[in-house]
Design an enzyme around this catalytic site. Sequence first.
Site, PDB file in Angstrom:
ATOM      1  N   SER A 265       0.964  -1.303   0.160  1.00  0.00           N
ATOM      2  CA  SER A 265      -0.099   0.021   0.095  1.00  0.00           C
ATOM      3  C   SER A 265       1.096   1.194  -0.195  1.00  0.00           C
ATOM      4  O   SER A 265       1.661   1.410   0.982  1.00  0.00           O
ATOM      5  CB  SER A 265      -0.852  -0.064   1.391  1.00  0.00           C
ATOM      6  OG  SER A 265      -1.909   1.136   1.390  1.00  0.00           O
ATOM      7  N   GLU A 266       0.807   2.129  -0.749  1.00  0.00           N
ATOM      8  CA  GLU A 266       1.579   3.229  -1.107  1.00  0.00           C
ATOM      9  C   GLU A 266       1.821   4.108   0.156  1.00  0.00           C
ATOM     10  O   GLU A 266       2.611   4.976   0.321  1.00  0.00           O
ATOM     11  CB  GLU A 266       1.309   4.042  -2.275  1.00  0.00           C
ATOM     12  CG  GLU A 266      -0.054   4.837  -2.532  1.00  0.00           C
ATOM     13  CD  GLU A 266      -1.085   3.915  -3.019  1.00  0.00           C
ATOM     14  OE1 GLU A 266      -2.092   4.712  -3.733  1.00  0.00           O
ATOM     15  OE2 GLU A 266      -0.998   2.803  -3.157  1.00  0.00           O
ATOM     16  N   ASN A 267       0.891   4.070   1.158  1.00  0.00           N
ATOM     17  CA  ASN A 267       0.907   5.064   2.002  1.00  0.00           C
ATOM     18  C   ASN A 267       1.947   4.257   3.176  1.00  0.00           C
ATOM     19  O   ASN A 267       2.244   4.797   4.022  1.00  0.00           O
ATOM     20  CB  ASN A 267      -0.191   5.124   2.971  1.00  0.00           C
ATOM     21  CG  ASN A 267      -1.106   3.854   3.553  1.00  0.00           C
ATOM     22  OD1 ASN A 267      -1.144   2.963   2.640  1.00  0.00           O
ATOM     23  ND2 ASN A 267      -1.403   3.924   4.694  1.00  0.00           N
TER      24      ASN A 267
END
Length: 420
Positions: A265-267
């Site tokens: 997940s890019e976060n």
Amino acid sequence: MLSIKRQALANAGRILSRPHILANISSASVAHTTASSSSLLTRHQGIKSGDKLLIGGFGLCGIPENLSRLLLASHQIKRMVSSYVGENKEFVRQYLGGELEVELVPQGTLAERPRETKVFGGRKYVMEEGITGDFALVKAWKGDELGNLVLSIGNNFNAPMATAGKITIAEVEELVPVGELKPDEIHIQGIHVHRILKGEVYEKPDSPPLGCEEQELSGSMKKRIHIIKRAAREFKNGMYVNLGIGMPVLASNYIAPDITVHLQSENGILGMGPFPTAEEVDADLVNAGKESVTVLPGGTCFSSDVSFGMIRGNHIDMTILGGMQVSHRGDLSNGLSPERSLREWASRVVVTMTHNAKDETLPLTGANCVDRIITDKCVFDVVPGKGLLLRELSYGYTVEDIKACTACDFEVASDVAETY
């Protein structure tokens, strides 16, 4: 990234100029703002009209909640540069009311701007001005009297923001004596932190688990799950896969039990698991869509700049994105700010979407970036230089049905069949 509109941090109690001198933010000081306390902080902190503030956090996680609340409540923010407006109701109200200027920047661009990364090696990149600020406001789980900080399970931009501000003010949930933090668990070293304070009021947002029984779902959600179950067949054993916000995050619940897929997940999560039960919900652990998730054994959490380093470094095998419109050339519109190159996200880009929507022209998000399109009715491949190739049909649909509801021409694979 904020520009102060008028005065300094209002009514935040005493934030003193050395990290070993600590101060509290009480619930009373958060609830009320006064000119005298604002002026006091202006003198002590040096924050003045026109200063630029860098603020850590992602959605409602990892934000310096007490300090941000004060800034918004006293209308001291003039302009915000961010990738996402978020769930902060006062922020949204001020933006929609024309009280707050907002510049939207793609998250991948924003994540790497604090470091002003320059990449060469034969590839041309659009250079972005590096983010620097007069002050940085960051949030940590624990901090000691030297300013060393341990972040929560989601790092959420706090580390890069802390190193990009001339003066960093850290808000922590727990203050501990020097020596209590282990050297190898410190995420932000005290050399970057000039002032530290303990926040007393934290509202952990409840993000309800999404793992409900399918018979309880609405018709539109059942359609989305139908699409995403087919998308989950794209997973291959050992893959590293990025899941975009919206429909794609549902894929974490439909991985075949006989394969291992590392979801990113890019976060800032690698090893993301399925949605939690009500007992497993952790308000600090969310995916890119700000929904509660789990982390599998062996999974890791890190800052968003590290996450996009994985993406830009071509370590991701496939990304599954949501889409609103896709052209026959593989151009994508998904309602997000244009990215520099979605092709940099992964070796393979798969888009999940409903086959038909409102007839309108939407802004381009990425050009020639899509490899496969999965809808509720069929699966298309984008063949470079040729266009769309119909590969599979959803049960109950024929080739003629797809021709009747598709706005562009396409070729049909010789072995096309109903498969999902």
